[in-house]
Design an enzyme around this catalytic site. Structure first.
Site, PDB file in Angstrom:
ATOM      1  N   HIS A 115       0.814  -1.226   0.000  1.00  0.00           N
ATOM      2  CA  HIS A 115       0.000   0.000   0.000  1.00  0.00           C
ATOM      3  C   HIS A 115       0.845   1.271   0.000  1.00  0.00           C
ATOM      4  CE1 HIS A 115      -3.675  -2.347   1.788  1.00  0.00           C
ATOM      5  NE2 HIS A 115      -3.459  -2.623   0.515  1.00  0.00           N
ATOM      6  N   CYS A 123       4.575  12.987  -7.790  1.00  0.00           N
ATOM      7  CA  CYS A 123       3.693  13.965  -8.431  1.00  0.00           C
ATOM      8  C   CYS A 123       2.391  13.271  -8.818  1.00  0.00           C
ATOM      9  CB  CYS A 123       4.355  14.533  -9.681  1.00  0.00           C
ATOM     10  SG  CYS A 123       3.314  15.738 -10.547  1.00  0.00           S
ATOM     11  N   CYS A 145       4.815  20.055  -7.565  1.00  0.00           N
ATOM     12  CA  CYS A 145       5.915  19.216  -8.061  1.00  0.00           C
ATOM     13  C   CYS A 145       7.057  20.090  -8.585  1.00  0.00           C
ATOM     14  CB  CYS A 145       5.361  18.333  -9.177  1.00  0.00           C
ATOM     15  SG  CYS A 145       6.631  17.454 -10.087  1.00  0.00           S
ATOM     16  N   THR A 190      -3.878  -8.029  11.078  1.00  0.00           N
ATOM     17  CA  THR A 190      -4.680  -7.420  10.002  1.00  0.00           C
ATOM     18  C   THR A 190      -6.135  -7.879  10.099  1.00  0.00           C
ATOM     19  OG1 THR A 190      -4.959  -7.197   7.605  1.00  0.00           O
ATOM     20  CG2 THR A 190      -3.819  -9.186   8.364  1.00  0.00           C
ATOM     21  N   ASN A 215      -3.626 -12.635  15.482  1.00  0.00           N
ATOM     22  CA  ASN A 215      -4.321 -11.347  15.547  1.00  0.00           C
ATOM     23  C   ASN A 215      -4.965 -11.188  16.922  1.00  0.00           C
ATOM     24  OD1 ASN A 215      -4.746  -9.173  13.589  1.00  0.00           O
ATOM     25  ND2 ASN A 215      -6.926  -9.479  13.962  1.00  0.00           N
TER      26      ASN A 215
HETATM   27  C1  BV8 Z   1      -8.143  -2.261  -5.593  1.00  0.00           C
HETATM   28  C2  BV8 Z   1      -4.268   3.896   2.669  1.00  0.00           C
HETATM   29  C3  BV8 Z   1      -8.606  -2.688  -7.894  1.00  0.00           C
HETATM   30  C4  BV8 Z   1      -2.898   3.591   3.207  1.00  0.00           C
HETATM   31  C5  BV8 Z   1      -5.481   1.879   2.553  1.00  0.00           C
HETATM   32  C6  BV8 Z   1     -14.208  -6.692  -2.889  1.00  0.00           C
HETATM   33  C7  BV8 Z   1     -13.177  -7.432  -3.413  1.00  0.00           C
HETATM   34  C8  BV8 Z   1     -12.007  -6.823  -3.843  1.00  0.00           C
HETATM   35  C9  BV8 Z   1     -11.834  -5.449  -3.713  1.00  0.00           C
HETATM   36  C10 BV8 Z   1     -12.842  -4.718  -3.177  1.00  0.00           C
HETATM   37  C11 BV8 Z   1     -14.032  -5.319  -2.792  1.00  0.00           C
HETATM   38  N1  BV8 Z   1     -14.845  -4.357  -2.346  1.00  0.00           N
HETATM   39  C12 BV8 Z   1     -14.201  -3.168  -2.411  1.00  0.00           C
HETATM   40  C13 BV8 Z   1     -12.992  -3.363  -2.929  1.00  0.00           C
HETATM   41  C14 BV8 Z   1     -11.990  -2.326  -3.135  1.00  0.00           C
HETATM   42  C15 BV8 Z   1     -11.181  -1.867  -1.940  1.00  0.00           C
HETATM   43  C16 BV8 Z   1     -11.502  -2.618  -0.664  1.00  0.00           C
HETATM   44  O1  BV8 Z   1     -10.911  -3.599  -0.301  1.00  0.00           O
HETATM   45  N2  BV8 Z   1     -12.446  -2.096   0.093  1.00  0.00           N
HETATM   46  C17 BV8 Z   1     -12.828  -2.743   1.349  1.00  0.00           C
HETATM   47  C18 BV8 Z   1     -12.999  -1.684   2.406  1.00  0.00           C
HETATM   48  C19 BV8 Z   1     -14.032  -3.598   1.087  1.00  0.00           C
HETATM   49  N3  BV8 Z   1      -9.797  -2.077  -2.279  1.00  0.00           N
HETATM   50  C20 BV8 Z   1      -9.139  -1.195  -2.997  1.00  0.00           C
HETATM   51  O2  BV8 Z   1      -9.658  -0.168  -3.397  1.00  0.00           O
HETATM   52  C21 BV8 Z   1      -7.713  -1.551  -3.355  1.00  0.00           C
HETATM   53  N4  BV8 Z   1      -7.525  -1.437  -4.738  1.00  0.00           N
HETATM   54  O3  BV8 Z   1      -8.890  -3.158  -5.222  1.00  0.00           O
HETATM   55  O4  BV8 Z   1      -7.823  -2.027  -6.910  1.00  0.00           O
HETATM   56  C22 BV8 Z   1      -9.873  -1.932  -8.057  1.00  0.00           C
HETATM   57  C23 BV8 Z   1      -9.854  -0.564  -8.283  1.00  0.00           C
HETATM   58  C24 BV8 Z   1     -11.073   0.124  -8.475  1.00  0.00           C
HETATM   59  C25 BV8 Z   1     -12.283  -0.567  -8.379  1.00  0.00           C
HETATM   60  C26 BV8 Z   1     -12.278  -1.946  -8.131  1.00  0.00           C
HETATM   61  C27 BV8 Z   1     -11.062  -2.615  -7.988  1.00  0.00           C
HETATM   62  C28 BV8 Z   1      -6.777  -0.558  -2.680  1.00  0.00           C
HETATM   63  C29 BV8 Z   1      -6.704  -0.799  -1.214  1.00  0.00           C
HETATM   64  C30 BV8 Z   1      -5.729   0.175  -0.567  1.00  0.00           C
HETATM   65  C31 BV8 Z   1      -6.304   0.705   0.646  1.00  0.00           C
HETATM   66  N5  BV8 Z   1      -5.397   1.652   1.291  1.00  0.00           N
HETATM   67  N6  BV8 Z   1      -5.188   3.008   3.167  1.00  0.00           N
HETATM   68  C32 BV8 Z   1      -2.613   4.372   4.438  1.00  0.00           C
HETATM   69  O5  BV8 Z   1      -2.973   5.553   4.510  1.00  0.00           O
HETATM   70  O6  BV8 Z   1      -1.954   3.806   5.307  1.00  0.00           O
HETATM   71  S1  BV8 Z   1      -6.273   0.672   3.466  1.00  0.00           S
HETATM   72  C33 BV8 Z   1      -5.797   0.592   5.042  1.00  0.00           C
HETATM   73  O7  BV8 Z   1      -6.315  -0.691   5.407  1.00  0.00           O
HETATM   74  C34 BV8 Z   1      -4.334   0.544   5.295  1.00  0.00           C
HETATM   75  O8  BV8 Z   1      -3.566   0.598   4.162  1.00  0.00           O
HETATM   76  C35 BV8 Z   1      -4.141  -0.818   5.897  1.00  0.00           C
HETATM   77  O9  BV8 Z   1      -2.910  -1.351   5.540  1.00  0.00           O
HETATM   78  C36 BV8 Z   1      -5.271  -1.617   5.327  1.00  0.00           C
HETATM   79  C37 BV8 Z   1      -5.608  -2.836   6.055  1.00  0.00           C
HETATM   80  O10 BV8 Z   1      -5.852  -2.544   7.412  1.00  0.00           O
HETATM   81  P1  BV8 Z   1      -5.129  -3.404   8.513  1.00  0.00           P
HETATM   82  O11 BV8 Z   1      -3.685  -3.277   8.327  1.00  0.00           O
HETATM   83  O12 BV8 Z   1      -5.715  -4.751   8.485  1.00  0.00           O
HETATM   84  O13 BV8 Z   1      -5.511  -2.584   9.850  1.00  0.00           O
HETATM   85  P2  BV8 Z   1      -6.842  -2.652  10.694  1.00  0.00           P
HETATM   86  O14 BV8 Z   1      -6.837  -1.487  11.612  1.00  0.00           O
HETATM   87  O15 BV8 Z   1      -8.026  -2.843   9.858  1.00  0.00           O
HETATM   88  O16 BV8 Z   1      -6.684  -3.994  11.549  1.00  0.00           O
HETATM   89  C38 BV8 Z   1      -5.685  -4.139  12.519  1.00  0.00           C
HETATM   90  C39 BV8 Z   1      -5.890  -5.505  13.161  1.00  0.00           C
HETATM   91  O17 BV8 Z   1      -4.814  -5.731  14.050  1.00  0.00           O
HETATM   92  C40 BV8 Z   1      -7.176  -5.597  13.970  1.00  0.00           C
HETATM   93  O18 BV8 Z   1      -7.891  -6.767  13.602  1.00  0.00           O
HETATM   94  C41 BV8 Z   1      -6.713  -5.691  15.428  1.00  0.00           C
HETATM   95  O19 BV8 Z   1      -7.507  -6.560  16.217  1.00  0.00           O
HETATM   96  C42 BV8 Z   1      -5.331  -6.254  15.269  1.00  0.00           C
HETATM   97  N7  BV8 Z   1      -4.385  -5.844  16.320  1.00  0.00           N
HETATM   98  C43 BV8 Z   1      -4.325  -4.671  17.017  1.00  0.00           C
HETATM   99  N8  BV8 Z   1      -3.280  -4.695  17.854  1.00  0.00           N
HETATM  100  C44 BV8 Z   1      -2.682  -5.893  17.717  1.00  0.00           C
HETATM  101  C45 BV8 Z   1      -3.384  -6.636  16.739  1.00  0.00           C
HETATM  102  N9  BV8 Z   1      -3.038  -7.886  16.400  1.00  0.00           N
HETATM  103  C46 BV8 Z   1      -1.956  -8.417  16.993  1.00  0.00           C
HETATM  104  N10 BV8 Z   1      -1.201  -7.760  17.924  1.00  0.00           N
HETATM  105  C47 BV8 Z   1      -1.536  -6.511  18.303  1.00  0.00           C
HETATM  106  N11 BV8 Z   1      -0.802  -5.859  19.240  1.00  0.00           N
HETATM  107 ZN    ZN Z   2       5.113  16.712 -11.766  1.00  0.00          ZN
END
Ligand code: BV8
Ligand code: ZN
Length: 250
Positions: A115, A123, A145, A190, A215
């Protein structure tokens, strides 16, 4: 926790990490009670439409996250994955959804940043290469840029609705294919809510070498895993690695 059997010489390991692995280093997660998506709508700060609407707000969000990384260091879970890589070499691949750079800071080298990266900027308009950037834009107009002079700069992050890097996906696919039935898969910290990362376990499962989830709570895709350990990453990952390397627990 369920310990994995020690690795054979012909086996390889693919690890997928999410925000939970960095939580104990003090980096906020996204979907937990104190997570980033409780305070910010992801459509506004992590989508191309949000950037078009209000680039200054997006820069404020990512600048605050850059600033929040000051003094943050990797924890025992990041370090255990370095130990695993050192033992396995090319038979190891780390795929992270995290943009925080902590795997690299710990010493991991075979890392795919699925990601993007928090401290890289590019840019939004021209094809000038992405560059390392620690600057903060907390107020005022968004930066322009320096190469083309017209485009806005943006964080080098994959936002919702944007496609992931094709080369990165091809690399993961090739690593899995080469592993065949000898591929072990571990997901750590995750929620299994974001695709395509959440579907990697399904691909790995087809290979049959075993899938593990460590997790703090049951992830959305928990049922796709053969083994689930509900635990904190900093204690469970080092134990998992110890089991895999066939070493005695300290
Ligand atoms: C795409 C910006 C093609 C980065 C982020 C159905 C099928 C396939 C795709 C989709 C679908 N429906 C919708 C989609 C598209 C969408 C998607 O998945 N949406 C979801 C919400 C349904 N996906 C996309 O758009 C991706 N691109 O599919 O391209 C496409 C394009 C157009 C149209 C169609 C298809 C792009 C995805 C990129 C998302 N970018 N954010 C940033 O700013 O950092 S997402 C964001 O979530 C972060 O990047 C992060 O990495 C990601 C995942 O989150 P997690 O890392 O899992 O974090 P989270 O907080 O959720 O969970 C933490 C876990 O840790 C918890 O469970 C917790 O209990 C646990 N935990 C906490 N502490 C601990 C622990 N575990 C162990 N020890 C601990 N101490
Ligand atoms: Zn540029």
């Amino acid at each position: 926790m369920e310990q994995p059997l020690p690795l054979r010489d012909d086996e390889r390991v693919l690890v997928l990490t999410g925000a939970g692995i960095s939580a104990e280093s003090g980096v906020p997660t996204f979907r937990d009670a104190q997570g980033l998506w409780r305070e910010h709508r992801f459509e506004e700060v992590a989508s191309p439409e949000g950037f078009l609407r209000d680039p200054a707000l997006v820069w404020q969000f990512y600048s605050e996250r850059r600033r929040g990384m000051e003094g943050v260091v990797p924890n025992a879970a990041h370090r255990a994955l370095v130990e695993l890589e050192e033992a396995l070499g090319d038979r190891f691949l780390l795929v992270t959804q995290n943009v925080d750079g902590l795997h690299h800071a710990a010493g991991s080298r075979r890392v795919i940043h699925l990601h993007g990266e928090l401290f890289v900027t590019r840019c939004a308009s021209c094809h000038a290469p992405p560059f390392s950037d620690r600057s903060l834009h907390l107020e005022g107009p968004p930066p322009r840029c320096p190469s083309c002079g017209v485009g806005l700069l943006r964080p080098h992050i994959v936002w919702f609705g944007e496609v992931l890097d094709e080369e990165a996906l091809a690399h993961i696919d090739a690593f899995m294919q080469e592993g065949g039935a000898n591929l072990r898969f571990l997901a750590v910290g995750t929620s299994g809510a974001v695709y395509p990362a959440a579907a990697l376990v399904q691909l790995a499962r087809r290979h049959g070498g075993g899938t593990w989830l460590i997790n703090a709570e049951a992830a959305d895709n928990r049922d796709a895993f053969d083994h689930f350990t509900q635990a904190r990453a900093s204690s469970a990952v080092p134990r998992w690695v110890t089991g895999l390397l066939g070493r005695q627990k300290a």
